[in-house]
Scaffold this motif. Structure first.
Motif, PDB file in Angstrom:
ATOM      1  N   ASN A 148       0.812  -1.212   0.000  1.00 24.36           N
ATOM      2  CA  ASN A 148       0.000   0.000   0.000  1.00 24.36           C
ATOM      3  C   ASN A 148       0.851   1.269   0.000  1.00 24.36           C
ATOM      4  O   ASN A 148       1.896   1.325   0.660  1.00 24.36           O
ATOM      5  CB  ASN A 148      -0.910   0.037   1.228  1.00 24.36           C
ATOM      6  CG  ASN A 148      -2.044  -0.958   1.147  1.00 24.36           C
ATOM      7  OD1 ASN A 148      -2.371  -1.467   0.071  1.00 24.36           O
ATOM      8  ND2 ASN A 148      -2.654  -1.255   2.279  1.00 24.36           N
ATOM      9  N   ILE A 149       0.380   2.274  -0.735  1.00 24.22           N
ATOM     10  CA  ILE A 149       0.963   3.620  -0.699  1.00 24.22           C
ATOM     11  C   ILE A 149      -0.160   4.555  -0.274  1.00 24.22           C
ATOM     12  O   ILE A 149      -1.142   4.728  -0.997  1.00 24.22           O
ATOM     13  CB  ILE A 149       1.513   4.038  -2.073  1.00 24.22           C
ATOM     14  CG1 ILE A 149       2.549   3.030  -2.575  1.00 24.22           C
ATOM     15  CG2 ILE A 149       2.124   5.447  -2.006  1.00 24.22           C
ATOM     16  CD1 ILE A 149       3.008   3.284  -4.004  1.00 24.22           C
ATOM     17  N   ASP A 150      -0.043   5.128   0.904  1.00 23.74           N
ATOM     18  CA  ASP A 150      -1.071   6.033   1.416  1.00 23.74           C
ATOM     19  C   ASP A 150      -0.775   7.462   0.989  1.00 23.74           C
ATOM     20  O   ASP A 150       0.363   7.936   1.106  1.00 23.74           O
ATOM     21  CB  ASP A 150      -1.137   5.955   2.941  1.00 23.74           C
ATOM     22  CG  ASP A 150      -1.648   4.611   3.423  1.00 23.74           C
ATOM     23  OD1 ASP A 150      -2.545   4.051   2.760  1.00 23.74           O
ATOM     24  OD2 ASP A 150      -1.149   4.112   4.454  1.00 23.74           O
ATOM     25  N   LEU A 151      -1.814   8.156   0.492  1.00 21.67           N
ATOM     26  CA  LEU A 151      -1.655   9.510  -0.015  1.00 21.67           C
ATOM     27  C   LEU A 151      -2.734  10.429   0.531  1.00 21.67           C
ATOM     28  O   LEU A 151      -3.720   9.982   1.114  1.00 21.67           O
ATOM     29  CB  LEU A 151      -1.758   9.528  -1.545  1.00 21.67           C
ATOM     30  CG  LEU A 151      -0.840   8.649  -2.366  1.00 21.67           C
ATOM     31  CD1 LEU A 151      -1.587   7.423  -2.866  1.00 21.67           C
ATOM     32  CD2 LEU A 151      -0.282   9.422  -3.547  1.00 21.67           C
ATOM     33  N   ILE A 152      -2.534  11.703   0.291  1.00 28.40           N
ATOM     34  CA  ILE A 152      -3.567  12.699   0.536  1.00 28.40           C
ATOM     35  C   ILE A 152      -3.607  13.605  -0.689  1.00 28.40           C
ATOM     36  O   ILE A 152      -2.566  13.976  -1.233  1.00 28.40           O
ATOM     37  CB  ILE A 152      -3.298  13.480   1.832  1.00 28.40           C
ATOM     38  CG1 ILE A 152      -4.505  14.322   2.228  1.00 28.40           C
ATOM     39  CG2 ILE A 152      -2.037  14.328   1.739  1.00 28.40           C
ATOM     40  CD1 ILE A 152      -4.465  14.790   3.660  1.00 28.40           C
ATOM     41  N   VAL A 153      -4.824  13.915  -1.156  1.00 29.32           N
ATOM     42  CA  VAL A 153      -5.000  14.658  -2.405  1.00 29.32           C
ATOM     43  C   VAL A 153      -5.976  15.806  -2.166  1.00 29.32           C
ATOM     44  O   VAL A 153      -7.062  15.607  -1.615  1.00 29.32           O
ATOM     45  CB  VAL A 153      -5.554  13.761  -3.528  1.00 29.32           C
ATOM     46  CG1 VAL A 153      -5.697  14.543  -4.830  1.00 29.32           C
ATOM     47  CG2 VAL A 153      -4.663  12.537  -3.735  1.00 29.32           C
ATOM     48  N   ALA A 154      -5.586  17.005  -2.570  1.00 25.64           N
ATOM     49  CA  ALA A 154      -6.468  18.168  -2.495  1.00 25.64           C
ATOM     50  C   ALA A 154      -6.949  18.501  -3.899  1.00 25.64           C
ATOM     51  O   ALA A 154      -6.187  18.419  -4.871  1.00 25.64           O
ATOM     52  CB  ALA A 154      -5.731  19.365  -1.896  1.00 25.64           C
ATOM     53  N   MET A 155      -8.209  18.903  -4.002  1.00 17.53           N
ATOM     54  CA  MET A 155      -8.777  19.207  -5.317  1.00 17.53           C
ATOM     55  C   MET A 155      -9.859  20.267  -5.176  1.00 17.53           C
ATOM     56  O   MET A 155     -10.470  20.419  -4.112  1.00 17.53           O
ATOM     57  CB  MET A 155      -9.377  17.940  -5.936  1.00 17.53           C
ATOM     58  CG  MET A 155     -10.618  17.446  -5.212  1.00 17.53           C
ATOM     59  SD  MET A 155     -11.044  15.727  -5.567  1.00 17.53           S
ATOM     60  CE  MET A 155      -9.840  14.861  -4.550  1.00 17.53           C
ATOM     61  N   THR A 156     -10.090  21.002  -6.256  1.00 14.03           N
ATOM     62  CA  THR A 156     -11.200  21.946  -6.285  1.00 14.03           C
ATOM     63  C   THR A 156     -12.490  21.179  -6.547  1.00 14.03           C
ATOM     64  O   THR A 156     -12.472  19.990  -6.883  1.00 14.03           O
ATOM     65  CB  THR A 156     -11.005  22.996  -7.389  1.00 14.03           C
ATOM     66  OG1 THR A 156     -10.994  22.327  -8.666  1.00 14.03           O
ATOM     67  CG2 THR A 156      -9.699  23.757  -7.197  1.00 14.03           C
ATOM     68  N   THR A 157     -13.596  21.859  -6.433  1.00 14.86           N
ATOM     69  CA  THR A 157     -14.879  21.199  -6.640  1.00 14.86           C
ATOM     70  C   THR A 157     -15.106  20.809  -8.102  1.00 14.86           C
ATOM     71  O   THR A 157     -15.984  19.994  -8.387  1.00 14.86           O
ATOM     72  CB  THR A 157     -16.025  22.108  -6.169  1.00 14.86           C
ATOM     73  OG1 THR A 157     -15.923  23.376  -6.823  1.00 14.86           O
ATOM     74  CG2 THR A 157     -15.960  22.314  -4.662  1.00 14.86           C
ATOM     75  N   ASP A 158     -14.319  21.379  -9.029  1.00 15.40           N
ATOM     76  CA  ASP A 158     -14.476  21.014 -10.439  1.00 15.40           C
ATOM     77  C   ASP A 158     -13.514  19.915 -10.872  1.00 15.40           C
ATOM     78  O   ASP A 158     -13.465  19.561 -12.050  1.00 15.40           O
ATOM     79  CB  ASP A 158     -14.317  22.242 -11.345  1.00 15.40           C
ATOM     80  CG  ASP A 158     -12.887  22.772 -11.377  1.00 15.40           C
ATOM     81  OD1 ASP A 158     -12.031  22.250 -10.625  1.00 15.40           O
ATOM     82  OD2 ASP A 158     -12.619  23.713 -12.148  1.00 15.40           O
ATOM     83  N   GLY A 159     -12.737  19.341  -9.917  1.00 11.38           N
ATOM     84  CA  GLY A 159     -11.865  18.228 -10.251  1.00 11.38           C
ATOM     85  C   GLY A 159     -10.451  18.596 -10.607  1.00 11.38           C
ATOM     86  O   GLY A 159      -9.720  17.774 -11.170  1.00 11.38           O
ATOM     87  N   THR A 160     -10.008  19.803 -10.286  1.00 12.43           N
ATOM     88  CA  THR A 160      -8.618  20.205 -10.518  1.00 12.43           C
ATOM     89  C   THR A 160      -7.788  19.869  -9.281  1.00 12.43           C
ATOM     90  O   THR A 160      -8.128  20.275  -8.167  1.00 12.43           O
ATOM     91  CB  THR A 160      -8.522  21.714 -10.794  1.00 12.43           C
ATOM     92  OG1 THR A 160      -9.296  22.033 -11.949  1.00 12.43           O
ATOM     93  CG2 THR A 160      -7.069  22.122 -11.036  1.00 12.43           C
ATOM     94  N   VAL A 161      -6.707  19.136  -9.484  1.00 14.60           N
ATOM     95  CA  VAL A 161      -5.844  18.759  -8.371  1.00 14.60           C
ATOM     96  C   VAL A 161      -5.040  19.976  -7.911  1.00 14.60           C
ATOM     97  O   VAL A 161      -4.379  20.638  -8.711  1.00 14.60           O
ATOM     98  CB  VAL A 161      -4.885  17.620  -8.771  1.00 14.60           C
ATOM     99  CG1 VAL A 161      -3.933  17.292  -7.625  1.00 14.60           C
ATOM    100  CG2 VAL A 161      -5.672  16.383  -9.172  1.00 14.60           C
ATOM    101  N   LEU A 162      -5.105  20.267  -6.623  1.00 15.34           N
ATOM    102  CA  LEU A 162      -4.353  21.386  -6.045  1.00 15.34           C
ATOM    103  C   LEU A 162      -3.015  20.936  -5.493  1.00 15.34           C
ATOM    104  O   LEU A 162      -2.050  21.696  -5.481  1.00 15.34           O
ATOM    105  CB  LEU A 162      -5.179  22.041  -4.934  1.00 15.34           C
ATOM    106  CG  LEU A 162      -6.499  22.673  -5.363  1.00 15.34           C
ATOM    107  CD1 LEU A 162      -7.285  23.116  -4.148  1.00 15.34           C
ATOM    108  CD2 LEU A 162      -6.246  23.850  -6.297  1.00 15.34           C
ATOM    109  N   GLY A 163      -2.971  19.705  -5.014  1.00 19.31           N
ATOM    110  CA  GLY A 163      -1.731  19.190  -4.452  1.00 19.31           C
ATOM    111  C   GLY A 163      -1.920  17.761  -4.003  1.00 19.31           C
ATOM    112  O   GLY A 163      -3.048  17.297  -3.806  1.00 19.31           O
ATOM    113  N   SER A 164      -0.815  17.051  -3.849  1.00 21.67           N
ATOM    114  CA  SER A 164      -0.861  15.662  -3.393  1.00 21.67           C
ATOM    115  C   SER A 164       0.453  15.320  -2.708  1.00 21.67           C
ATOM    116  O   SER A 164       1.501  15.870  -3.055  1.00 21.67           O
ATOM    117  CB  SER A 164      -1.110  14.710  -4.572  1.00 21.67           C
ATOM    118  OG  SER A 164      -0.152  14.936  -5.598  1.00 21.67           O
TER     119      SER A 164
END
Length: 209
Positions: free
Chosen positions: A105-121
């Motif tokens: 397993n590789i555990d991650l955290i992903v931030a995104m806008t409400t329209d599906g644009t990735v802000l950071g990971s």
């Protein structure tokens, strides 16, 4: 002989009781500090993936426990945070897992806008091979930043893959499985949010878990 054994047993029992009492006292005194450090570490990671607004206790409080083994990689709940700018939902941050890493397993955290644009990971935890798969860490390379600004849509699924598979993302020299797993996990995290619009209005429940 029996008397000697009884005395030894009594001494051992007394010593064990003292040790338990000391450990309990130490735990009671250090628990608040440990919780503070955990909170600071969590806020630091959240601020990394959502740098425009940072992280706050309000972000920690407005969260949900969500489960989707297919898209989020685990059969157990993951945490999703909601960022509201002056009361308006502006972004999600979700914990997710790539179950198909080279070493697990590789555990991650992903931030995104409400329209599906990735802000950071960011990768939170992994067991990938040092010198190869560990390039998913920011201290080893800038590869993880390549997701920022990318959008997931119904029409660009083929682009969300490593170049070896015809996609837009670099693989590592000598290691393709790890970056492939992370690319899939980031894409799937965004897809999960897009496929569950009710996440915007559900009452926060993570503090109850």
């Amino acid at each position: 002989m029996i008397r000697v054994i009884s005395k030894n047993a009594l001494a051992l029992g007394l010593a064990a009781a003292i040790c338990v009492a000391v450990l309990g006292l130490v735990n009671q005194q250090t628990a608040p500090r440990i919780n503070e450090q955990r909170l600071a570490a969590k806020l630091a990671v959240l601020a990394e993936v959502l740098p425009e607004v940072g992280a706050s206790q309000a972000l920690l409080d407005d969260c949900l426990q969500v489960t989707d083994e297919q898209l989020l990689g685990r059969s157990t709940p993951q945490t999703l945070y909601r960022w509201r700018n002056q009361g308006v939902l502006s972004a999600y941050i979700i914990e997710t897992t790539a179950p198909d890493g080279y070493s697990g397993n590789i555990d991650l955290i992903v931030a995104m806008t409400t329209d599906g644009t990735v802000l950071g990971s960011r990768v939170l935890e992994h067991k990938e091979t040092p010198g190869l798969g560990d390039k998913v860490e920011t201290r080893r390379s800038e590869w993880i930043y390549s997701f920022s600004g990318k959008v997931v849509t119904a029409d660009n699924a083929a682009k969300w893959a490593v170049r070896k598979d015809g996609g837009d993302f670099d693989q590592f020299t000598g290691a393709t499985i790890t970056p492939r797993a992370v690319v899939n996990a980031v894409r799937n995290a965004v897809l999960y949010v897009q496929q569950h619009p009710q996440l915007a209005t559900l009452p926060a429940n993570c503090m109850d878990q």
